[in-house]
Design a protein around this motif. Structure first.
Motif, mmCIF file in Angstrom:
data_model
loop_
_atom_site.group_PDB
_atom_site.id
_atom_site.type_symbol
_atom_site.label_atom_id
_atom_site.label_comp_id
_atom_site.label_asym_id
_atom_site.label_seq_id
_atom_site.Cartn_x
_atom_site.Cartn_y
_atom_site.Cartn_z
ATOM 1 N N LYS A 57 21.634 -17.057 -15.587
ATOM 2 C CA LYS A 57 21.017 -15.731 -15.524
ATOM 3 C C LYS A 57 19.566 -15.844 -15.034
ATOM 4 C CE LYS A 57 19.907 -11.751 -18.432
ATOM 5 N NZ LYS A 57 19.938 -11.172 -19.803
ATOM 6 N N TYR A 58 18.857 -16.883 -15.513
ATOM 7 C CA TYR A 58 17.461 -17.078 -15.098
ATOM 8 C C TYR A 58 17.361 -17.314 -13.600
ATOM 9 C CZ TYR A 58 12.955 -19.401 -14.503
ATOM 10 O OH TYR A 58 11.702 -19.758 -14.042
ATOM 11 N N GLU A 62 17.839 -14.114 -11.578
ATOM 12 C CA GLU A 62 16.716 -13.162 -11.665
ATOM 13 C C GLU A 62 15.465 -13.683 -10.968
ATOM 14 O OE1 GLU A 62 16.214 -12.529 -15.796
ATOM 15 O OE2 GLU A 62 17.977 -11.204 -15.992
ATOM 16 N N ASN A 63 15.444 -14.994 -10.736
ATOM 17 C CA ASN A 63 14.255 -15.569 -10.101
ATOM 18 C C ASN A 63 14.612 -16.247 -8.780
ATOM 19 O OD1 ASN A 63 11.996 -15.337 -12.328
ATOM 20 N ND2 ASN A 63 13.899 -15.893 -13.360
#
Length: 359
Positions: free
Chosen positions: A354-355, A358-359
């Motif tokens: 997920k990180y 999002e980045n």
């Protein structure tokens, strides 16, 4: 003394007691007048040897680990496996003795049979047998006479299983007669009282140099000794072995404990060393305990390695989250390596995925 003849009516309880004492009731094995008499009566000596040989086949199966053996039926092998006395090996045809199985082998024969039959009775329903009928037959068996033939009656399937472990003898499976053996007659009273009904002479001598001498020709005894020692020489009625770290560690991996090995050596000690105090040299018992402690100093847990982080920041993000949920097993910040528990791997993986999105 008055010479008066009087009749006293018996209540049902007294009548039953009179029948039991005088033998006027119906025999537990029923009417067998229509059966052909047993053609080849078996002697008591024959039945004693038969029972001993059949039960030793079961014990050898536990120790030697071969499901392809034709000496034990698949039903009995399955029962031993489900009872926890043996465990599945690397292949379907192999198995090894468990800690419970080794403890079982230390018991005297009546206690072994008592334990086995309790496990068997737990499975009567899955075998298509009636538990109440089986228990009643077992108790009837305990009142039978060694060397006397009895009709099979309605217990054909149950008797076939008892026959496989030597509790009864039947000439062939179609024979209408069976003979109870001493094992079948005695195990209830001996097992329930938890008393040894047999005395067996010991055969093992252990020396301080870790040499073990077994004065026996019995294949089961030899196999038991080989569970925790390395056989060196085999002569007629005599085996020389060596207790080594490797042989004992192999026994430990099969679930056998140091205390069980010591109990085995003491229980089967040769009469020449029974006067020694202690019976087994203390250097042997101490070393067995130390070898067992070696295994307990190191424990293993499954984990998942995270590596190949591009930046220190990426590593810190995952490392901080893993510490937050309490699943970090080991980490090295300088090399950007992180090991998390198998249980926490799923959460860490989802967070890292997920990180990155999002980045």
């Amino acid at each position: 003394s008055s010479g008066i003849n009087a009749e006293w009516p018996l209540r049902p309880g007294r009548k039953g007691l009179t029948t039991a004492m005088c033998g006027n009731g119906v025999s537990w094995y029923g009417n067998h007048n229509n059966l052909e008499p047993e053609k080849n009566p078996k002697s008591v000596d024959f039945l004693l040897k038969y029972a001993k040989d059949r039960w030793e086949c079961v014990l050898q199966f536990i120790v030697m680990g071969d499901f392809t053996s034709d000496k034990v039926s698949p039903e009995i092998g399955s029962l031993l496996l489900q009872s926890g006395l043996i465990q599945q090996g690397e292949s379907e045809t192999e198995h090894s003795v468990t800690s419970a199985g080794f403890q079982f082998l230390l018991l005297d024969t009546p206690a072994q049979i008592w334990y086995f039959m309790l496990k068997y009775l737990d499975r009567t329903e899955s075998l298509g047998l009636n538990l109440t009928t089986c228990i009643a037959f077992i108790f009837q068996l305990s009142f039978s006479t060694l060397g006397k033939a009895y009709p099979i009656g309605p217990h054909c399937q149950f008797i076939q299983h008892l026959r496989q472990v030597g509790l009864v003898y039947q000439r062939k499976h179609t024979s209408p007669w069976f003979y109870p053996t001493k094992n079948g007659i005695d195990f209830i009273s001996a097992g329930a009282a938890n008393k040894a009904s047999e005395t067996r002479e010991g055969f093992i001598i252990v020396e301080t140099n870790f040499r073990i001498y077994a004065y026996t020709e019995n294949e089961l005894d030899i196999a038991l000794v080989a569970l925790f020692s390395e056989p060196l020489h085999r002569f007629k009625g005599f085996l020389v072995g060596h207790i080594t770290r490797e042989s004992v560690q192999l026994a430990f991996r099969n679930g056998i404990t140091a205390r069980q090995i010591i109990d085995f050596l003491e229980t089967h000690a040769h009469r020449q060393v029974l006067k020694n105090k202690p019976i087994v040299p203390s250097v042997i018992t101490d070393q067995l305990m130390l070898w067992e402690m070696e295994r307990q100093r190191i424990s293993t847990d499954e984990g998942v390695l995270y590596s190949q982080f591009i930046t220190d920041h990426d590593f810190d993000i995952v490392n901080d989250y893993a510490h937050e949920i309490g699943c970090v097993m080991w980490f090295n910040k300088a090399k950007r390596l992180l090991v998390v528990s198998k249980k926490g791997h799923s959460d860490v993986k989802k967070y890292w995925k997920k990180y990155k999105q999002e980045n």
